[in-house]
Design an enzyme around this catalytic site. Structure first.
Site, mmCIF file in Angstrom:
data_model
loop_
_atom_site.group_PDB
_atom_site.id
_atom_site.type_symbol
_atom_site.label_atom_id
_atom_site.label_comp_id
_atom_site.label_asym_id
_atom_site.label_seq_id
_atom_site.Cartn_x
_atom_site.Cartn_y
_atom_site.Cartn_z
ATOM 1 N N HIS A 79 45.610 -8.309 1.428
ATOM 2 C CA HIS A 79 44.204 -8.656 1.224
ATOM 3 C C HIS A 79 43.904 -8.924 -0.251
ATOM 4 C CE1 HIS A 79 42.733 -6.752 5.251
ATOM 5 N NE2 HIS A 79 43.613 -7.722 5.407
ATOM 6 N N GLU A 81 41.488 -7.902 -2.221
ATOM 7 C CA GLU A 81 41.176 -6.725 -3.026
ATOM 8 C C GLU A 81 42.457 -5.993 -3.422
ATOM 9 O OE1 GLU A 81 38.174 -6.441 0.500
ATOM 10 O OE2 GLU A 81 40.078 -7.454 0.093
ATOM 11 N N CYS A 117 37.880 -4.063 4.359
ATOM 12 C CA CYS A 117 38.383 -3.283 5.498
ATOM 13 C C CYS A 117 38.577 -1.839 5.043
ATOM 14 C CB CYS A 117 39.691 -3.879 6.014
ATOM 15 S SG CYS A 117 41.118 -3.586 4.931
ATOM 16 N N CYS A 120 41.336 -1.367 2.364
ATOM 17 C CA CYS A 120 40.948 -1.849 1.035
ATOM 18 C C CYS A 120 39.893 -0.946 0.413
ATOM 19 C CB CYS A 120 40.482 -3.303 1.096
ATOM 20 S SG CYS A 120 41.861 -4.461 1.329
#
Length: 162
Positions: A79, A81, A117, A120
């Site tokens: 992801h 992040e 999410c 993250c």
């Protein structure tokens, strides 16, 4: 002369970073900023050396009709992040702000109302980031104080996310 706000300036950069994404579902871009200095950037894509979904032309989560927010372990991507956090030292991230933008990979349009999410969120907390600013439209955004995720412990359960 009208100047763009600092928040939208950094969100514009995060949105540009999102255009590097290799995900066939959603394109995310993230930048970490502290003291008006960009510390790192990240977009969602496969780990270095691994083929991207855009390279192989398919998304396993789409093929299996997995809804958003579920079964991330099947996803090829890291992801945005997480990639931004990986690229920076914790000392530089303490008290920083993470700016994030999401685009629909098929249309290129902004996706409002996104959030990190559960995994993250945990990374953001441990990185020492204080605030997350999420673009909703070219001019509007949401601000999340990371301490709110600690106060709302259910936000870390994996039942919410993008």
């Amino acid at each position: 002369m009208d100047r763009v706000s600092k928040e939208n300036y950094y969100l514009d950069i995060a949105q540009t970073v999102a255009t590097r994404s290799t995900c066939l579902r959603k394109s995310f871009g993230a930048i970490i900023v502290k003291n008006d200095t960009i510390i790192s950037t990240g977009y969602n894509g496969a780990p270095r050396g691994r083929k991207n979904c855009s390279d192989i032309g398919k998304c396993i989560r789409d093929e299996l009709k997995i809804p958003r927010g579920e079964r991330y372990e099947l996803c090829r991507s890291v992801h945005s992040e997480a990639n931004a956090i990986i690229a920076a030292s914790r000392e530089r991230m303490l008290g920083a702000t993470l700016y994030m933008a999401c685009l629909d990979s098929k249309t290129g349009e902004l996706v409002p109302g996104t959030n990190s999410c559960a995994m993250c969120k945990k990374l953001i907390i441990n990185a020492g980031i204080d605030k997350v600013v999420i673009r909703n439209t070219p001019d509007s955004y949401s601000v999340v104080e990371v301490r709110e995720w600690l106060e709302d412990d259910d936000s870390l359960s994996g039942r919410r996310g993008y």
